[in-house]
Design a protein around this motif. Structure first.
Motif, PDB file in Angstrom:
ATOM      1  N   MET A  94       0.831  -1.103   0.070  1.00 15.13           N
ATOM      2  CA  MET A  94      -0.002  -0.050   0.239  1.00 15.13           C
ATOM      3  C   MET A  94       0.901   1.394   0.207  1.00 15.13           C
ATOM      4  O   MET A  94       1.785   1.342   0.859  1.00 15.13           O
ATOM      5  CB  MET A  94      -0.845   0.080   1.342  1.00 15.13           C
ATOM      6  N   PRO A  95       0.678   2.249  -0.824  1.00 18.26           N
ATOM      7  CA  PRO A  95       1.457   3.521  -0.974  1.00 18.26           C
ATOM      8  C   PRO A  95       1.343   4.282   0.509  1.00 18.26           C
ATOM      9  O   PRO A  95       0.367   4.140   0.967  1.00 18.26           O
ATOM     10  CB  PRO A  95       0.809   4.238  -2.270  1.00 18.26           C
ATOM     11  N   LYS A  96       2.396   4.731   0.779  1.00 19.62           N
ATOM     12  CA  LYS A  96       2.657   5.569   1.904  1.00 19.62           C
ATOM     13  C   LYS A  96       3.115   6.982   1.776  1.00 19.62           C
ATOM     14  O   LYS A  96       3.480   7.208   0.728  1.00 19.62           O
ATOM     15  CB  LYS A  96       3.617   4.721   2.981  1.00 19.62           C
ATOM     16  N   ASN A  97       2.750   7.752   2.812  1.00 21.72           N
ATOM     17  CA  ASN A  97       3.299   9.062   2.747  1.00 21.72           C
ATOM     18  C   ASN A  97       4.620   9.202   3.393  1.00 21.72           C
ATOM     19  O   ASN A  97       4.776   8.824   4.564  1.00 21.72           O
ATOM     20  CB  ASN A  97       2.237  10.302   3.467  1.00 21.72           C
ATOM     21  N   ILE A  98       5.549   9.620   2.725  1.00 21.77           N
ATOM     22  CA  ILE A  98       7.178   9.469   3.016  1.00 21.77           C
ATOM     23  C   ILE A  98       7.886  10.898   3.004  1.00 21.77           C
ATOM     24  O   ILE A  98       7.660  11.355   1.825  1.00 21.77           O
ATOM     25  CB  ILE A  98       7.879   8.572   2.301  1.00 21.77           C
ATOM     26  N   ALA A  99       8.402  11.350   4.057  1.00 19.15           N
ATOM     27  CA  ALA A  99       8.905  12.606   3.833  1.00 19.15           C
ATOM     28  C   ALA A  99      10.347  12.428   4.267  1.00 19.15           C
ATOM     29  O   ALA A  99      10.880  11.524   4.826  1.00 19.15           O
ATOM     30  CB  ALA A  99       8.151  13.539   4.856  1.00 19.15           C
ATOM     31  N   ALA A 100      11.286  13.578   3.706  1.00 20.07           N
ATOM     32  CA  ALA A 100      12.182  13.595   4.263  1.00 20.07           C
ATOM     33  C   ALA A 100      12.757  15.224   4.815  1.00 20.07           C
ATOM     34  O   ALA A 100      12.155  15.942   4.101  1.00 20.07           O
ATOM     35  CB  ALA A 100      13.430  13.211   3.198  1.00 20.07           C
ATOM     36  N   PHE A 101      13.740  15.195   5.771  1.00 19.04           N
ATOM     37  CA  PHE A 101      13.945  16.444   6.158  1.00 19.04           C
ATOM     38  C   PHE A 101      15.492  16.655   5.885  1.00 19.04           C
ATOM     39  O   PHE A 101      16.166  16.065   6.460  1.00 19.04           O
ATOM     40  CB  PHE A 101      13.862  16.502   7.942  1.00 19.04           C
TER      41      PHE A 101
END
Length: 338
Positions: free
Chosen positions: A1-8
């Protein structure tokens, strides 16, 4: 399932010398935008996830160009601030034969990202909208304000049930004299917050000051990584061993330590077109495998193939789709060292 992935992290301008000339020889430069966070979120967006960058770009034409570039990579803009005047830059001279590639940084501490004041980001709000956050040791080296922002963001994500990924990615030139001693406390704090960590035995020895009587790299890895996982309560630790062969090809072998068990990829040998960013491709493969529920064996093979393919593409940012990588896992069998 696609996820919301962030990078700082910081968006940097890459200024590359054409061909194999030295900076002192060249009269033109090709520019693009990159950074570990850019590479990770762009790669995962190509795998079908939603990739977000949490960063600050200058409110001028250079910032506009960076935003346009990120849009082409499929990176969402919702958490990017616009403030300040500068982006960090680096010059890249391509290596050839015995001469390695060389990266020279400039203007980094004055960038909009590295001068963003405490309180610039609403980490608690962002954390409610993402499933995974990626942090990098390069960002950790920038300054005390950025370090505090990283730790606050990681805590907010943990409080909201998200996954925290930390790539050790130690850079001696960024920490300066007595760098390992300066960095250790900050690395330990991030390791305590992380669920998935990218590192190898060198990080354990030099950054964390751990001891081993083993001399072979593989034996050191097997000796130290389980101790790191236990000490910091880390669910997954992954990384690579690479070497340069006599014919100037490179070899790469990935590992993953999960559920108190090591899993190793096949050793892949390949020619290199552009090495910058290949480690981020490997990391994105590990993250994708974990959130998609791949077996550890498939995850580490997928990540190693992603890293291999990244060496064949110009630019920092991985451009391979999941299908490209799955095909490479099959067709690269002729390049496996047995």
């Amino acid at each position: 399932m696609p996820k919301n992935i962030a990078a700082f992290g910081e968006v940097m301008m890459r200024l590359q010398v054409p061909g194999y000339e030295l900076l002192s020889q060249a009269s033109t430069l090709n520019y693009s935008f990159s950074g570990t966070g850019v590479n990770i979120t762009a790669a995962l967006a190509r795998f079908g996830h939603a990739g977000y960058l949490v960063s600050t770009l200058p409110a001028n034409a250079v910032g506009d160009a960076a935003v346009a570039y990120l849009q082409k990579l499929g990176i969402a803009q919702a958490f990017i601030r616009r403030d300040g005047h500068y982006v960090g830059m680096y010059f890249l001279e391509n290596g050839f034969g015995a001469r390695p590639s060389r990266v020279t940084y400039t203007n980094r501490q004055a960038s909009s990202f590295n001068t963003a004041a405490e309180g610039s980001y609403d980490f608690h709000s962002i954390a409610k909208n993402i499933d995974v956050i990626h942090f990098c040791g390069i960002t950790l080296a920038m300054n005390d304000t950025v370090r505090q922002q990283m730790k606050a963001f990681a805590k907010a994500v943990k409080e909201n049930g998200g996954m925290v990924v930390f790539d050790c990615n130690y850079r001696p030139s960024l920490w300066g004299e007595d760098g390992y001693e300066k960095a250790r406390q900050h690395y330990e704090e991030m390791l305590h917050l992380a669920d998935l960590v990218m590192m190898n035995e060198k990080d354990a020895i030099y950054i964390l000051g751990m001891k081993t009587e083993k001399e072979d790299r593989h034996d050191q890895l097997v000796d130290l990584i389980p101790a790191v996982a236990k000490m910091y309560n880390i669910s997954v630790i992954a990384g690579t061993h690479r070497s340069i062969n006599g014919d100037n090809t490179h070899s790469l072998k990935g590992f993953m330590y999960k559920n108190q068990t090591f899993h190793f990829s096949k050793t892949l040998a390949f020619s290199v077109y552009d090495r910058i960013g290949a480690g981020d491709a490997y990391t994105s493969g590990i993250i994708h495998g974990e959130i998609e529920g791949f077996s550890p064996e498939k995850t580490v093979d997928f990540a190693a193939a992603a890293g291999m393919l990244a060496h064949t593409i110009v630019g920092d940012t991985p451009m391979s789709s999941e299908g490209d990588i799955l095909r490479a896992m099959t067709v690269s069998l002729g390049d496996i060292q047995r």
